[in-house]
Design a protein around this motif. Structure first.
Motif, PDB file in Angstrom:
ATOM      1  N   LEU A  88      50.784  43.389  37.185  1.00 20.89           N
ATOM      2  CA  LEU A  88      50.178  43.058  35.895  1.00 20.89           C
ATOM      3  C   LEU A  88      51.207  42.708  34.828  1.00 20.89           C
ATOM      4  O   LEU A  88      50.873  42.064  33.827  1.00 20.89           O
ATOM      5  CB  LEU A  88      49.323  44.226  35.396  1.00 20.89           C
ATOM      6  CG  LEU A  88      48.068  44.565  36.201  1.00 20.89           C
ATOM      7  CD1 LEU A  88      47.367  45.778  35.595  1.00 20.89           C
ATOM      8  CD2 LEU A  88      47.115  43.380  36.258  1.00 20.89           C
ATOM      9  N   THR A  89      52.462  43.105  35.030  1.00 19.51           N
ATOM     10  CA  THR A  89      53.489  42.862  34.017  1.00 19.51           C
ATOM     11  C   THR A  89      54.267  41.574  34.247  1.00 19.51           C
ATOM     12  O   THR A  89      55.214  41.278  33.512  1.00 19.51           O
ATOM     13  CB  THR A  89      54.477  44.040  33.979  1.00 19.51           C
ATOM     14  OG1 THR A  89      55.139  44.155  35.252  1.00 19.51           O
ATOM     15  CG2 THR A  89      53.759  45.347  33.674  1.00 19.51           C
ATOM     16  N   VAL A 100      45.615  38.038  34.337  1.00 18.95           N
ATOM     17  CA  VAL A 100      44.679  37.835  35.447  1.00 18.95           C
ATOM     18  C   VAL A 100      43.605  36.818  35.061  1.00 18.95           C
ATOM     19  O   VAL A 100      43.273  35.905  35.837  1.00 18.95           O
ATOM     20  CB  VAL A 100      44.037  39.172  35.861  1.00 18.95           C
ATOM     21  CG1 VAL A 100      42.887  38.949  36.842  1.00 18.95           C
ATOM     22  CG2 VAL A 100      45.081  40.097  36.476  1.00 18.95           C
ATOM     23  N   LEU A 101      43.055  36.938  33.864  1.00 18.05           N
ATOM     24  CA  LEU A 101      42.009  36.010  33.424  1.00 18.05           C
ATOM     25  C   LEU A 101      42.539  34.584  33.315  1.00 18.05           C
ATOM     26  O   LEU A 101      41.864  33.628  33.713  1.00 18.05           O
ATOM     27  CB  LEU A 101      41.447  36.463  32.079  1.00 18.05           C
ATOM     28  CG  LEU A 101      40.660  37.772  32.077  1.00 18.05           C
ATOM     29  CD1 LEU A 101      40.255  38.139  30.648  1.00 18.05           C
ATOM     30  CD2 LEU A 101      39.435  37.684  32.975  1.00 18.05           C
ATOM     31  N   ARG A 102      43.737  34.444  32.795  1.00 18.85           N
ATOM     32  CA  ARG A 102      44.330  33.112  32.660  1.00 18.85           C
ATOM     33  C   ARG A 102      44.511  32.465  34.036  1.00 18.85           C
ATOM     34  O   ARG A 102      44.187  31.288  34.232  1.00 18.85           O
ATOM     35  CB  ARG A 102      45.670  33.225  31.929  1.00 18.85           C
ATOM     36  CG  ARG A 102      46.233  31.910  31.421  1.00 18.85           C
ATOM     37  CD  ARG A 102      47.467  32.151  30.582  1.00 18.85           C
ATOM     38  NE  ARG A 102      47.154  32.887  29.357  1.00 18.85           N
ATOM     39  CZ  ARG A 102      47.566  34.128  29.104  1.00 18.85           C
ATOM     40  NH1 ARG A 102      48.300  34.775  29.978  1.00 18.85           N
ATOM     41  NH2 ARG A 102      47.236  34.715  27.965  1.00 18.85           N
ATOM     42  N   ALA A 103      45.001  33.245  34.995  1.00 19.44           N
ATOM     43  CA  ALA A 103      45.191  32.722  36.344  1.00 19.44           C
ATOM     44  C   ALA A 103      43.855  32.377  36.992  1.00 19.44           C
ATOM     45  O   ALA A 103      43.737  31.380  37.716  1.00 19.44           O
ATOM     46  CB  ALA A 103      45.942  33.747  37.196  1.00 19.44           C
ATOM     47  N   ALA A 104      42.833  33.193  36.726  1.00 15.63           N
ATOM     48  CA  ALA A 104      41.513  32.924  37.299  1.00 15.63           C
ATOM     49  C   ALA A 104      40.920  31.643  36.731  1.00 15.63           C
ATOM     50  O   ALA A 104      40.343  30.821  37.465  1.00 15.63           O
ATOM     51  CB  ALA A 104      40.587  34.104  37.026  1.00 15.63           C
ATOM     52  N   ILE A 108      48.688  44.197  45.317  1.00 15.37           N
ATOM     53  CA  ILE A 108      49.378  45.460  45.095  1.00 15.37           C
ATOM     54  C   ILE A 108      50.701  45.139  44.424  1.00 15.37           C
ATOM     55  O   ILE A 108      51.172  43.999  44.461  1.00 15.37           O
ATOM     56  CB  ILE A 108      49.601  46.247  46.407  1.00 15.37           C
ATOM     57  CG1 ILE A 108      50.397  45.416  47.419  1.00 15.37           C
ATOM     58  CG2 ILE A 108      48.277  46.663  47.014  1.00 15.37           C
ATOM     59  CD1 ILE A 108      50.743  46.176  48.685  1.00 15.37           C
ATOM     60  N   ARG A 109      51.314  46.140  43.800  1.00 19.65           N
ATOM     61  CA  ARG A 109      52.509  45.884  43.007  1.00 19.65           C
ATOM     62  C   ARG A 109      53.747  45.602  43.850  1.00 19.65           C
ATOM     63  O   ARG A 109      54.670  44.949  43.400  1.00 19.65           O
ATOM     64  CB  ARG A 109      52.780  47.059  42.072  1.00 19.65           C
ATOM     65  CG  ARG A 109      51.830  47.089  40.884  1.00 19.65           C
ATOM     66  CD  ARG A 109      52.098  48.269  40.000  1.00 19.65           C
ATOM     67  NE  ARG A 109      51.746  49.518  40.678  1.00 19.65           N
ATOM     68  CZ  ARG A 109      51.901  50.720  40.126  1.00 19.65           C
ATOM     69  NH1 ARG A 109      52.421  50.838  38.921  1.00 19.65           N
ATOM     70  NH2 ARG A 109      51.537  51.802  40.783  1.00 19.65           N
ATOM     71  N   SER A 110      53.781  46.112  45.083  1.00 18.17           N
ATOM     72  CA  SER A 110      54.915  45.839  45.966  1.00 18.17           C
ATOM     73  C   SER A 110      54.400  45.758  47.390  1.00 18.17           C
ATOM     74  O   SER A 110      53.475  46.476  47.773  1.00 18.17           O
ATOM     75  CB  SER A 110      55.980  46.927  45.849  1.00 18.17           C
ATOM     76  OG  SER A 110      55.440  48.194  46.188  1.00 18.17           O
TER      77      SER A 110
END
Length: 311
Positions: free
Chosen positions: A49-50, A89-93, A31-33
């Motif tokens: 995401l940012t 997200v893809l890079r981290a995955a 979640i964002r926060s």
């Protein structure tokens, strides 16, 4: 095994988490926060995401990622956060050695040119040069294209799910997305716009994500997630038939196209509807049914259960 679901407070993500838990998976969500009031037998981590912050922690020990999160609204740029956030997200995955990522795209990414009729499947890619899409739909198309390009030579497998208008019962009053269509009908409108929807139940969208997560034959594929096409006038008629007096405010007439276009000049919320006026085409879920055994609920079930939860 641990499954990461991004955007845990969202409509689709909430039902996906619920189904994963029902099937016995360990679930982590972003979640964002951080919020102390997020309930559930699952782990919650902060990741936006940012920003790069938090994504390595979110991916630690994860086998599958269901990337559901995407910016839904706002006056600013949605394309950048959606596309860049997806790549983040893809890079981290990939860096974490995740086995597979299932990305929530949109039926907007498989939309035929204006004036087209008939049945269309996953082989179609939206041509944004001829589609006067709003910012949200453009963001979904560009994010999916960027995802396939980035994952072309990676060991982590990618699958994309393309839902239509997602209805069905709500788990909260936040991030309702397409559900607002039913809510506005129940609240009362001058009439229904001449707009058609390829409807799908949120519970079936969650089910398709999980099937795509584990099925070997799903790797590297796109899957459209829709049940059937209905005009908004038919949605309104369904509500009146099932709810009687409880749906007394639901409109009975269809708005002329010229009136909606005029209203869109002063009411920005309805501007995304203008390019959709009169468009009638059907998206096929044949591939998801054939490859993954997926069988969606009838659209009427999604509409009635959605309205019941709102009422």
């Amino acid at each position: 095994m641990t499954v990461l679901v991004t955007g845990g407070t969202g409509f689709v993500a909430g039902w996906t988490i619920a189904e994963l838990l029902r099937q016995g998976h360990d679930v982590r969500t972003t979640i964002r926060s951080r919020r102390p009031d997020v309930p559930g037998d699952y782990e919650v981590v902060k990741a936006d995401l940012t920003s790069d912050e938090g994504w390595a922690e979110a991916m630690a020990g994860v086998r599958y990622v269901l990337h559901v999160a995407s910016p839904l609204s706002g006056d600013g740029d949605l394309v950048g956060p959606a596309r860049d956030g997806t790549l983040r997200v893809l890079r981290a995955a990939v860096d974490a050695g995740v086995e597979r990522v299932v990305l929530t795209s949109s039926a907007a990414a498989a939309t035929p040119a204006p004036g087209s009729t008939g049945v269309f499947d996953e082989t179609l890619w939206t041509d944004l040069e001829v589609q006067p899409f709003d910012e949200y739909r453009r963001s979904k198309v560009l994010a999916e294209r960027a995802a396939w390009e980035f994952m072309r030579d990676k060991d982590t497998a990618l699958v994309t799910v393309l839902p239509g208008a997602v209805l069905g019962p709500t788990l909260s009053q936040e991030n309702l997305g397409s559900v607002r269509v039913v809510g506005r009908l129940l609240d009362g409108m001058p009439g229904t716009p001449r707009v058609g929807l390829n409807i799908v139940d949120v519970r079936d969208v969650a089910d398709l994500h999980i099937r795509a997560m584990t099925a070997p034959e799903a790797a590297g594929e796109r899957f459209i997630a829709v049940s059937e096409f209905m005009w908004m006038a038919d949605v309104a008629r369904t509500l009146r038939q099932h709810f009687g007096e409880r749906a007394s405010r639901v409109p009975r007439r269809t708005l002329p196209d010229f009136l909606l276009k005029a209203l869109s000049l002063v009411v920005k919320e309805i501007r995304p509807l203008v390019p959709m006026l009169g468009r009638q085409y059907t998206l096929s879920h044949e591939k998801a049914s054939r490859v993954l055994g997926w069988q969606p609920r009838p659209a009427v079930t999604a509409i009635v259960d959605c309205a019941e939860s709102l009422l």
